[in-house]
Design a protein around this motif. Sequence first.
Motif, PDB file in Angstrom:
ATOM      1  N   ALA A 103       0.804  -1.231   0.000  1.00 29.46           N
ATOM      2  CA  ALA A 103       0.000   0.000   0.000  1.00 29.46           C
ATOM      3  C   ALA A 103       0.834   1.277   0.000  1.00 29.46           C
ATOM      4  O   ALA A 103       0.399   2.303  -0.527  1.00 29.46           O
ATOM      5  CB  ALA A 103      -0.934  -0.005   1.209  1.00 29.46           C
ATOM      6  N   ASP A 104       2.051   1.230   0.607  1.00 26.55           N
ATOM      7  CA  ASP A 104       2.842   2.462   0.693  1.00 26.55           C
ATOM      8  C   ASP A 104       3.911   2.551  -0.403  1.00 26.55           C
ATOM      9  O   ASP A 104       4.805   3.376  -0.318  1.00 26.55           O
ATOM     10  CB  ASP A 104       3.481   2.596   2.087  1.00 26.55           C
ATOM     11  N   ASP A 105       3.805   1.727  -1.428  1.00 29.71           N
ATOM     12  CA  ASP A 105       4.776   1.794  -2.537  1.00 29.71           C
ATOM     13  C   ASP A 105       4.251   2.588  -3.731  1.00 29.71           C
ATOM     14  O   ASP A 105       4.625   2.334  -4.871  1.00 29.71           O
ATOM     15  CB  ASP A 105       5.195   0.373  -2.971  1.00 29.71           C
ATOM     16  N   THR A 106       3.379   3.553  -3.481  1.00 33.02           N
ATOM     17  CA  THR A 106       2.938   4.428  -4.569  1.00 33.02           C
ATOM     18  C   THR A 106       3.941   5.577  -4.671  1.00 33.02           C
ATOM     19  O   THR A 106       4.656   5.870  -3.693  1.00 33.02           O
ATOM     20  CB  THR A 106       1.540   5.012  -4.278  1.00 33.02           C
ATOM     21  N   GLU A 107       3.965   6.232  -5.840  1.00 38.58           N
ATOM     22  CA  GLU A 107       5.011   7.225  -6.091  1.00 38.58           C
ATOM     23  C   GLU A 107       5.069   8.331  -5.019  1.00 38.58           C
ATOM     24  O   GLU A 107       6.138   8.621  -4.471  1.00 38.58           O
ATOM     25  CB  GLU A 107       4.773   7.842  -7.464  1.00 38.58           C
ATOM     26  N   ASP A 108       3.908   8.906  -4.693  1.00 36.79           N
ATOM     27  CA  ASP A 108       3.937  10.030  -3.734  1.00 36.79           C
ATOM     28  C   ASP A 108       4.291   9.564  -2.321  1.00 36.79           C
ATOM     29  O   ASP A 108       4.999  10.262  -1.589  1.00 36.79           O
ATOM     30  CB  ASP A 108       2.621  10.839  -3.757  1.00 36.79           C
ATOM     31  N   VAL A 109       3.844   8.356  -1.966  1.00 36.85           N
ATOM     32  CA  VAL A 109       4.161   7.870  -0.604  1.00 36.85           C
ATOM     33  C   VAL A 109       5.641   7.476  -0.517  1.00 36.85           C
ATOM     34  O   VAL A 109       6.293   7.714   0.505  1.00 36.85           O
ATOM     35  CB  VAL A 109       3.215   6.718  -0.177  1.00 36.85           C
ATOM     36  N   ILE A 110       6.186   6.924  -1.591  1.00 37.74           N
ATOM     37  CA  ILE A 110       7.631   6.606  -1.596  1.00 37.74           C
ATOM     38  C   ILE A 110       8.421   7.894  -1.362  1.00 37.74           C
ATOM     39  O   ILE A 110       9.342   7.946  -0.550  1.00 37.74           O
ATOM     40  CB  ILE A 110       8.064   5.941  -2.930  1.00 37.74           C
ATOM     41  N   LEU A 111       8.021   8.964  -2.039  1.00 36.92           N
ATOM     42  CA  LEU A 111       8.720  10.248  -1.879  1.00 36.92           C
ATOM     43  C   LEU A 111       8.652  10.736  -0.442  1.00 36.92           C
ATOM     44  O   LEU A 111       9.640  11.189   0.134  1.00 36.92           O
ATOM     45  CB  LEU A 111       8.110  11.314  -2.799  1.00 36.92           C
ATOM     46  N   ARG A 112       7.475  10.616   0.158  1.00 39.16           N
ATOM     47  CA  ARG A 112       7.306  11.053   1.550  1.00 39.16           C
ATOM     48  C   ARG A 112       8.160  10.197   2.489  1.00 39.16           C
ATOM     49  O   ARG A 112       8.785  10.712   3.419  1.00 39.16           O
ATOM     50  CB  ARG A 112       5.820  10.980   1.947  1.00 39.16           C
ATOM     51  N   ARG A 113       8.206   8.881   2.234  1.00 35.40           N
ATOM     52  CA  ARG A 113       9.023   8.000   3.093  1.00 35.40           C
ATOM     53  C   ARG A 113      10.501   8.388   2.988  1.00 35.40           C
ATOM     54  O   ARG A 113      11.231   8.399   3.980  1.00 35.40           O
ATOM     55  CB  ARG A 113       8.819   6.537   2.687  1.00 35.40           C
ATOM     56  N   GLN A 114      10.926   8.702   1.769  1.00 37.16           N
ATOM     57  CA  GLN A 114      12.337   9.091   1.580  1.00 37.16           C
ATOM     58  C   GLN A 114      12.647  10.398   2.301  1.00 37.16           C
ATOM     59  O   GLN A 114      13.687  10.545   2.941  1.00 37.16           O
ATOM     60  CB  GLN A 114      12.639   9.229   0.088  1.00 37.16           C
ATOM     61  N   GLU A 115      11.702  11.343   2.174  1.00 34.84           N
ATOM     62  CA  GLU A 115      11.867  12.663   2.792  1.00 34.84           C
ATOM     63  C   GLU A 115      11.995  12.523   4.312  1.00 34.84           C
ATOM     64  O   GLU A 115      12.895  13.076   4.935  1.00 34.84           O
ATOM     65  CB  GLU A 115      10.598  13.443   2.457  1.00 34.84           C
ATOM     66  N   LEU A 116      11.094  11.722   4.879  1.00 31.65           N
ATOM     67  CA  LEU A 116      11.067  11.525   6.327  1.00 31.65           C
ATOM     68  C   LEU A 116      12.344  10.835   6.802  1.00 31.65           C
ATOM     69  O   LEU A 116      12.878  11.158   7.874  1.00 31.65           O
ATOM     70  CB  LEU A 116       9.848  10.662   6.658  1.00 31.65           C
ATOM     71  N   TYR A 117      12.822   9.891   6.014  1.00 29.05           N
ATOM     72  CA  TYR A 117      14.078   9.216   6.370  1.00 29.05           C
ATOM     73  C   TYR A 117      15.200  10.257   6.477  1.00 29.05           C
ATOM     74  O   TYR A 117      15.959  10.265   7.437  1.00 29.05           O
ATOM     75  CB  TYR A 117      14.433   8.136   5.337  1.00 29.05           C
ATOM     76  N   LEU A 118      15.281  11.131   5.457  1.00 29.27           N
ATOM     77  CA  LEU A 118      16.355  12.134   5.462  1.00 29.27           C
ATOM     78  C   LEU A 118      16.221  13.106   6.634  1.00 29.27           C
ATOM     79  O   LEU A 118      17.204  13.457   7.274  1.00 29.27           O
ATOM     80  CB  LEU A 118      16.365  12.911   4.137  1.00 29.27           C
ATOM     81  N   GLU A 119      14.970  13.502   6.900  1.00 21.36           N
ATOM     82  CA  GLU A 119      14.734  14.480   7.976  1.00 21.36           C
ATOM     83  C   GLU A 119      14.988  13.899   9.358  1.00 21.36           C
ATOM     84  O   GLU A 119      15.627  14.507  10.204  1.00 21.36           O
ATOM     85  CB  GLU A 119      13.247  14.879   7.987  1.00 21.36           C
ATOM     86  N   GLN A 120      14.424  12.732   9.617  1.00 23.01           N
ATOM     87  CA  GLN A 120      14.380  12.234  11.006  1.00 23.01           C
ATOM     88  C   GLN A 120      15.332  11.085  11.315  1.00 23.01           C
ATOM     89  O   GLN A 120      15.792  10.960  12.428  1.00 23.01           O
ATOM     90  CB  GLN A 120      12.954  11.751  11.312  1.00 23.01           C
ATOM     91  N   THR A 121      15.592  10.234  10.325  1.00 25.53           N
ATOM     92  CA  THR A 121      16.365   9.030  10.644  1.00 25.53           C
ATOM     93  C   THR A 121      17.839   9.152  10.267  1.00 25.53           C
ATOM     94  O   THR A 121      18.704   8.755  11.056  1.00 25.53           O
ATOM     95  CB  THR A 121      15.712   7.798   9.970  1.00 25.53           C
ATOM     96  N   ALA A 122      18.136   9.731   9.106  1.00 27.26           N
ATOM     97  CA  ALA A 122      19.544   9.844   8.696  1.00 27.26           C
ATOM     98  C   ALA A 122      20.404  10.536   9.765  1.00 27.26           C
ATOM     99  O   ALA A 122      21.541  10.109  10.016  1.00 27.26           O
ATOM    100  CB  ALA A 122      19.645  10.542   7.338  1.00 27.26           C
ATOM    101  N   PRO A 123      19.889  11.586  10.447  1.00 29.77           N
ATOM    102  CA  PRO A 123      20.723  12.233  11.479  1.00 29.77           C
ATOM    103  C   PRO A 123      21.117  11.295  12.625  1.00 29.77           C
ATOM    104  O   PRO A 123      22.094  11.564  13.335  1.00 29.77           O
ATOM    105  CB  PRO A 123      19.825  13.368  12.004  1.00 29.77           C
TER     106      PRO A 123
END
Length: 186
Positions: free
Chosen positions: A129-149
């Motif tokens: 369900a979360d592998d749609t284009e816009d949700v993939i983008l949001r997951r990537q964004e959130l990873y960079l914002e919150q998890t990568a640090p």
Amino acid sequence: MGPPGAGKGTQAQIVADRFGIPAISTGDIFRANVAKNTELGIEAKRYMDAGEYVPDSVTNLMVRNRIDEEDAVKGFLLDGYPRTLAQVDELDGMIAYTGHRLDAVVVLTAEPAELVRRLADRAHKEGRADDTEDVILRRQELYLEQTAPLIDVYRKRGLVCEVDGLGEVEEVTARIIEGLGKVEES
Ligand code: AP5
């Protein structure tokens, strides 16, 4: 750790099997609960479908209960947890309580184009369900914002083992095993 599609789930299962410990995947536990329509699943689905993180309070309690299970007594490999600073703190508390210690933090890296290719391929085959284009983008964004640090938090503790996630699954596994040996030596 690693961005969506880096291969965390794939590698966690293989590496955990090698060490004879369970791979504990927060994403898998949430999905199993969604499939069974449990209260946790209903709560988690609202966030997962939008590519947002499930609230820390819900996720932390779930992990705390899971690592308390019998099969995790000797050790465990976490896949997809921690993802926020609050989860890092909570995990520190949990393992201090159970008497475990963190041996290493594996960070899988991959080029964004390959990540999108893998997730688009999985969307085609499995329809997650979360592998749609816009949700993939949001997951990537959130990873960079919150998890990568968080990688730096663990780097300062000398626990990070950064591994190139590109290539055949077996090649990546071999790199992880080699990297873990180096963390242990250092
Ligand atoms: P989760 O299921 O963990 O999703 P994710 O982090 O977005 O990661 P993916 O499962 O998409 O990718 P992966 O890195 O595990 O790669 P995989 O091995 O699957 O979490 C889902 C959601 O749950 C989150 O968005 C959030 O809502 C919630 N959640 C989970 N944990 C949370 C937490 N701690 N706090 C709050 N919320 C949380 O591989 C991807 C694809 O690539 C597969 O098709 C695979 O077959 C393929 N592949 C893997 N390796 C290779 C390779 N070497 N070559 C070619 N293909 C490969």
